[in-house]
Design a protein around this motif. Sequence first.
Motif, PDB file in Angstrom:
ATOM      1  N   SER A  59       0.534  -0.982  -0.049  1.00 49.39           N
ATOM      2  CA  SER A  59       0.119   0.167   0.548  1.00 49.39           C
ATOM      3  C   SER A  59       0.934   0.872  -0.283  1.00 49.39           C
ATOM      4  CB  SER A  59      -1.176   0.350   1.204  1.00 49.39           C
ATOM      5  OG  SER A  59      -1.643  -1.031   1.128  1.00 49.39           O
ATOM      6  N   SER A  60       0.178   2.373  -0.431  1.00 50.81           N
ATOM      7  CA  SER A  60       0.949   3.381  -0.703  1.00 50.81           C
ATOM      8  C   SER A  60       0.216   4.872   0.578  1.00 50.81           C
ATOM      9  CB  SER A  60       0.613   5.004  -1.415  1.00 50.81           C
ATOM     10  OG  SER A  60       0.872   5.925  -1.329  1.00 50.81           O
ATOM     11  N   VAL A  61       1.095   5.010   1.733  1.00 53.52           N
ATOM     12  CA  VAL A  61       1.113   5.585   2.676  1.00 53.52           C
ATOM     13  C   VAL A  61       1.377   6.659   3.146  1.00 53.52           C
ATOM     14  CG1 VAL A  61       0.855   5.102   5.175  1.00 53.52           C
ATOM     15  CG2 VAL A  61       0.861   2.879   3.501  1.00 53.52           C
ATOM     16  N   ILE A  62       0.787   7.559   3.688  1.00 51.44           N
ATOM     17  CA  ILE A  62       2.115   8.854   4.371  1.00 51.44           C
ATOM     18  C   ILE A  62       1.533   9.176   6.080  1.00 51.44           C
ATOM     19  CG2 ILE A  62       1.107  11.369   4.272  1.00 51.44           C
ATOM     20  CD1 ILE A  62       0.407  11.163   1.373  1.00 51.44           C
ATOM     21  N   GLY A  63       1.830   8.995   6.874  1.00 54.86           N
ATOM     22  CA  GLY A  63       2.043   9.184   8.358  1.00 54.86           C
ATOM     23  C   GLY A  63       2.002  10.826   8.084  1.00 54.86           C
ATOM     24  N   MET A  64       1.492  11.380   8.969  1.00 57.30           N
ATOM     25  CA  MET A  64       1.773  12.522   9.445  1.00 57.30           C
ATOM     26  C   MET A  64       1.490  12.290  11.520  1.00 57.30           C
ATOM     27  SD  MET A  64      -0.836  15.794   8.775  1.00 57.30           S
ATOM     28  CE  MET A  64      -0.066  15.735   7.339  1.00 57.30           C
ATOM     29  N   ASP A  65       2.584  13.235  12.288  1.00 57.66           N
ATOM     30  CA  ASP A  65       2.267  13.716  13.715  1.00 57.66           C
ATOM     31  C   ASP A  65       3.164  15.259  14.121  1.00 57.66           C
ATOM     32  OD1 ASP A  65       2.822  11.412  15.697  1.00 57.66           O
ATOM     33  OD2 ASP A  65       3.212  14.002  16.514  1.00 57.66           O
ATOM     34  N   ASP A  90      -0.335  18.953  11.485  1.00 61.36           N
ATOM     35  CA  ASP A  90      -1.254  19.228  11.701  1.00 61.36           C
ATOM     36  C   ASP A  90      -2.862  19.291  11.328  1.00 61.36           C
ATOM     37  OD1 ASP A  90      -3.749  19.785  13.873  1.00 61.36           O
ATOM     38  OD2 ASP A  90      -2.912  22.426  14.193  1.00 61.36           O
ATOM     39  N   ILE A  91      -3.477  17.433  11.956  1.00 56.00           N
ATOM     40  CA  ILE A  91      -4.602  16.973  11.549  1.00 56.00           C
ATOM     41  C   ILE A  91      -5.574  18.214  10.819  1.00 56.00           C
ATOM     42  CG2 ILE A  91      -4.082  14.671  12.009  1.00 56.00           C
ATOM     43  CD1 ILE A  91      -6.480  15.399  13.848  1.00 56.00           C
TER      44      ILE A  91
END
Length: 204
Positions: A59-65, A90-91
Amino acid sequence: MDWQARYQVGDTPWDKGCVTPVLTELIGKNPFFFGESKRFFVPGCGFGYDALAIAETGSSVIGMDIAESAVKQAQRLESAERELSFVSGDIFELAENLYGRFDFVWEHTCFCALDPSLRSRYVEQMWKVLKQGGAVVGVFFINPDVAAGEGPPYGASREEIRALFASHFVLEWESEPKCCYEGREGREHVMLFRRLTDCREIDC
């Protein structure tokens, strides 16, 4: 909560150093959620263990924090061998190029870390990043009665979670995970919320 400060001094008792067993179980039982055609968004990704596990399915994934220190550590997991990237952000202030981009949001410890007053906004933001027919799938903490400092800080009942997501999503299925971090048995609940496909169905 100053998440950046917590990561900078290593005060991260919620970090287990590995992918959540719930996600490993989900990948094994529902492989059709994952694969080369699927795009995932992982909010509150921390050091990126879950995002990496999803990327390893193809899968293609973007993680944000929001914590830059966590993201810098997670970025070490990026490689040319997988579609995996991590960004600091910031989400609640997402770039518009993220809207309508993802098939799934993987939720694990982001929802429970937010002040309850922000939960409705979280639901709205996850609706925005998903494609039509996309879904939020994840593990929710229904009983966070753990040792002081262990977290998560804010729990929610199944009924509260269903009610919050009902404004923008339809609950498609839910289950009790059989695999958990030690000490979290009976405190987690897996839920999949399918995005309402037409903005006219909701007040947006």
